[in-house]
Design a protein around this motif. Structure first.
Motif, PDB file in Angstrom:
ATOM      1  N   GLY A   1      24.844  57.679  45.686  1.00  0.00           N
ATOM      2  CA  GLY A   1      25.384  59.044  45.718  1.00  0.00           C
ATOM      3  C   GLY A   1      24.495  60.243  46.074  1.00  0.00           C
ATOM      4  N   VAL A   2      23.129  60.028  45.165  1.00  0.00           N
ATOM      5  CA  VAL A   2      22.209  60.840  45.564  1.00  0.00           C
ATOM      6  C   VAL A   2      21.534  60.966  46.991  1.00  0.00           C
ATOM      7  N   LEU A   3      21.446  59.709  47.450  1.00  0.00           N
ATOM      8  CA  LEU A   3      21.018  59.809  48.892  1.00  0.00           C
ATOM      9  C   LEU A   3      22.010  60.289  49.817  1.00  0.00           C
ATOM     10  N   THR A   4      23.431  60.285  49.381  1.00  0.00           N
ATOM     11  CA  THR A   4      24.403  60.919  50.053  1.00  0.00           C
ATOM     12  C   THR A   4      24.213  62.359  49.911  1.00  0.00           C
ATOM     13  N   PHE A   5      24.030  62.882  48.902  1.00  0.00           N
ATOM     14  CA  PHE A   5      23.785  64.456  48.544  1.00  0.00           C
ATOM     15  C   PHE A   5      22.704  64.934  49.458  1.00  0.00           C
ATOM     16  N   LEU A   6      21.407  64.096  49.193  1.00  0.00           N
ATOM     17  CA  LEU A   6      20.349  64.738  50.301  1.00  0.00           C
ATOM     18  C   LEU A   6      20.708  64.665  51.556  1.00  0.00           C
ATOM     19  N   MET A   7      21.500  63.778  52.086  1.00  0.00           N
ATOM     20  CA  MET A   7      21.918  63.605  53.456  1.00  0.00           C
ATOM     21  C   MET A   7      22.844  64.919  53.806  1.00  0.00           C
ATOM     22  N   VAL A   8      23.783  65.150  53.198  1.00  0.00           N
ATOM     23  CA  VAL A   8      24.598  66.236  53.379  1.00  0.00           C
ATOM     24  C   VAL A   8      23.905  67.662  53.047  1.00  0.00           C
ATOM     25  N   PHE A   9      22.821  67.701  52.308  1.00  0.00           N
ATOM     26  CA  PHE A   9      22.217  68.765  52.143  1.00  0.00           C
ATOM     27  C   PHE A   9      21.210  68.991  53.381  1.00  0.00           C
ATOM     28  N   LEU A  10      20.720  68.095  53.967  1.00  0.00           N
ATOM     29  CA  LEU A  10      19.786  68.192  55.011  1.00  0.00           C
ATOM     30  C   LEU A  10      20.619  68.541  56.505  1.00  0.00           C
ATOM     31  N   ALA A  11      21.761  67.790  56.460  1.00  0.00           N
ATOM     32  CA  ALA A  11      22.377  68.413  57.619  1.00  0.00           C
ATOM     33  C   ALA A  11      23.084  69.779  57.498  1.00  0.00           C
ATOM     34  N   PHE A  12      23.599  70.037  56.364  1.00  0.00           N
ATOM     35  CA  PHE A  12      24.061  71.268  56.190  1.00  0.00           C
ATOM     36  C   PHE A  12      22.938  72.398  56.607  1.00  0.00           C
ATOM     37  N   ILE A  13      21.835  72.183  56.075  1.00  0.00           N
ATOM     38  CA  ILE A  13      20.609  73.263  56.376  1.00  0.00           C
ATOM     39  C   ILE A  13      20.611  73.083  57.927  1.00  0.00           C
ATOM     40  N   PHE A  14      20.482  71.889  58.555  1.00  0.00           N
ATOM     41  CA  PHE A  14      20.421  71.882  60.060  1.00  0.00           C
ATOM     42  C   PHE A  14      21.321  72.831  60.643  1.00  0.00           C
ATOM     43  N   CYS A  15      22.689  72.330  60.445  1.00  0.00           N
ATOM     44  CA  CYS A  15      23.868  73.260  60.902  1.00  0.00           C
ATOM     45  C   CYS A  15      23.676  74.729  60.862  1.00  0.00           C
ATOM     46  N   MET A  16      23.209  75.239  59.547  1.00  0.00           N
ATOM     47  CA  MET A  16      23.259  76.686  59.622  1.00  0.00           C
ATOM     48  C   MET A  16      22.098  77.418  60.386  1.00  0.00           C
ATOM     49  N   VAL A  17      20.807  76.550  60.326  1.00  0.00           N
ATOM     50  CA  VAL A  17      19.668  77.073  61.119  1.00  0.00           C
ATOM     51  C   VAL A  17      20.114  77.100  62.626  1.00  0.00           C
ATOM     52  N   GLN A  18      20.568  75.875  63.159  1.00  0.00           N
ATOM     53  CA  GLN A  18      20.950  75.893  64.743  1.00  0.00           C
ATOM     54  C   GLN A  18      22.259  76.522  65.085  1.00  0.00           C
TER      55      GLN A  18
ATOM     56  N   LEU B   1      31.222  69.276  56.669  1.00  0.00           N
ATOM     57  CA  LEU B   1      30.432  68.692  55.770  1.00  0.00           C
ATOM     58  C   LEU B   1      30.683  69.049  54.257  1.00  0.00           C
ATOM     59  N   ILE B   2      30.792  70.136  54.201  1.00  0.00           N
ATOM     60  CA  ILE B   2      31.423  70.605  52.811  1.00  0.00           C
ATOM     61  C   ILE B   2      32.770  70.137  52.495  1.00  0.00           C
ATOM     62  N   ILE B   3      33.561  70.040  53.285  1.00  0.00           N
ATOM     63  CA  ILE B   3      34.996  69.567  53.010  1.00  0.00           C
ATOM     64  C   ILE B   3      34.859  68.005  52.577  1.00  0.00           C
ATOM     65  N   SER B   4      34.044  67.022  53.460  1.00  0.00           N
ATOM     66  CA  SER B   4      33.927  65.803  53.083  1.00  0.00           C
ATOM     67  C   SER B   4      33.108  65.535  51.569  1.00  0.00           C
ATOM     68  N   SER B   5      32.246  66.487  51.480  1.00  0.00           N
ATOM     69  CA  SER B   5      31.596  66.286  50.325  1.00  0.00           C
ATOM     70  C   SER B   5      32.354  66.347  48.877  1.00  0.00           C
ATOM     71  N   PHE B   6      33.640  67.560  49.254  1.00  0.00           N
ATOM     72  CA  PHE B   6      34.409  67.737  48.295  1.00  0.00           C
ATOM     73  C   PHE B   6      35.386  66.551  47.933  1.00  0.00           C
ATOM     74  N   VAL B   7      35.601  65.801  48.982  1.00  0.00           N
ATOM     75  CA  VAL B   7      36.553  64.553  48.958  1.00  0.00           C
ATOM     76  C   VAL B   7      35.545  63.654  47.880  1.00  0.00           C
ATOM     77  N   SER B   8      34.343  63.727  48.288  1.00  0.00           N
ATOM     78  CA  SER B   8      33.369  62.674  47.490  1.00  0.00           C
ATOM     79  C   SER B   8      33.385  62.992  46.013  1.00  0.00           C
ATOM     80  N   LEU B   9      33.266  64.332  45.838  1.00  0.00           N
ATOM     81  CA  LEU B   9      33.194  64.793  44.305  1.00  0.00           C
ATOM     82  C   LEU B   9      34.657  64.517  43.709  1.00  0.00           C
ATOM     83  N   VAL B  10      35.759  64.579  44.275  1.00  0.00           N
ATOM     84  CA  VAL B  10      36.880  64.440  43.745  1.00  0.00           C
ATOM     85  C   VAL B  10      37.295  63.051  43.347  1.00  0.00           C
ATOM     86  N   VAL B  11      36.698  61.749  44.072  1.00  0.00           N
ATOM     87  CA  VAL B  11      36.764  60.646  44.052  1.00  0.00           C
ATOM     88  C   VAL B  11      35.916  60.115  42.895  1.00  0.00           C
ATOM     89  N   SER B  12      35.051  60.872  42.758  1.00  0.00           N
ATOM     90  CA  SER B  12      33.808  60.501  41.596  1.00  0.00           C
ATOM     91  C   SER B  12      34.437  61.217  40.454  1.00  0.00           C
TER      92      SER B  12
END
Length: 157
Positions: free
Chosen positions: A45-62, A76-87
């Protein structure tokens, strides 16, 4: 038990047995889900959070160059919300403990989404060049024979 004593009071012998058995349950050998699996799921889950964080930053910069990347960041934010709800369902007990694999599955799907988002963000958009066809030298359409189909004349060589 007397009126003023609670069930977990250490003064009575039956409550001592109850507290001893509750201590044994905390240190039980058998668990519904292995503690190693729980730790591995948390690390995943922590690895997933780091991947989402990096991909989100890349999307915002580009996103300043190519605005579609902002939509990828929202996805990415919507998919992360799904993961948070399941957790949250797992923590609250709505998702049974033996279904911890479902959290891993959701995290794996989100990691794959992050990888494809990163690939898409760093791939330069391909713009097809606009060209006009160049006539082939040495061909004279007026000297060619023609084929007639339903009122349409087509040159044929």
């Amino acid at each position: 038990m007397a009126d003023g004593e609670s069930f977990y009071s250490k003064s009575s012998s039956s409550s001592t047995k109850a507290s001893a058995s509750s201590g044994a349950e905390d240190n039980a050998i058998y668990h519904v889900v292995s503690p190693k699996l729980v730790i591995a799921t948390k690390v995943f889950g922590v690895l997933t959070f780091l991947m989402v964080f990096l991909a989100f930053i890349f999307c915002m910069v580009q996103g300043a160059d190519y605005h579609v990347n902002y939509l990828l960041a929202c996805n990415l934010i919507i998919s992360s919300f799904v993961s948070l709800v399941v957790s949250w369902w797992y923590r609250s007990g709505d998702l049974p403990p033996d279904k911890i694999w479902y959290i891993c599955l959701v995290c794996a799907v989100i990691i794959l989404q992050c990888i494809t988002t990163d690939i898409y963000v760093f791939q330069a958009p391909i713009v097809a060049p606009v060209t006009t066809p160049v006539p082939i030298p040495g061909r004279n359409i007026s000297n060619s024979s023609t084929i007639h189909h339903v009122g349409v004349t087509v040159p044929f060589h």
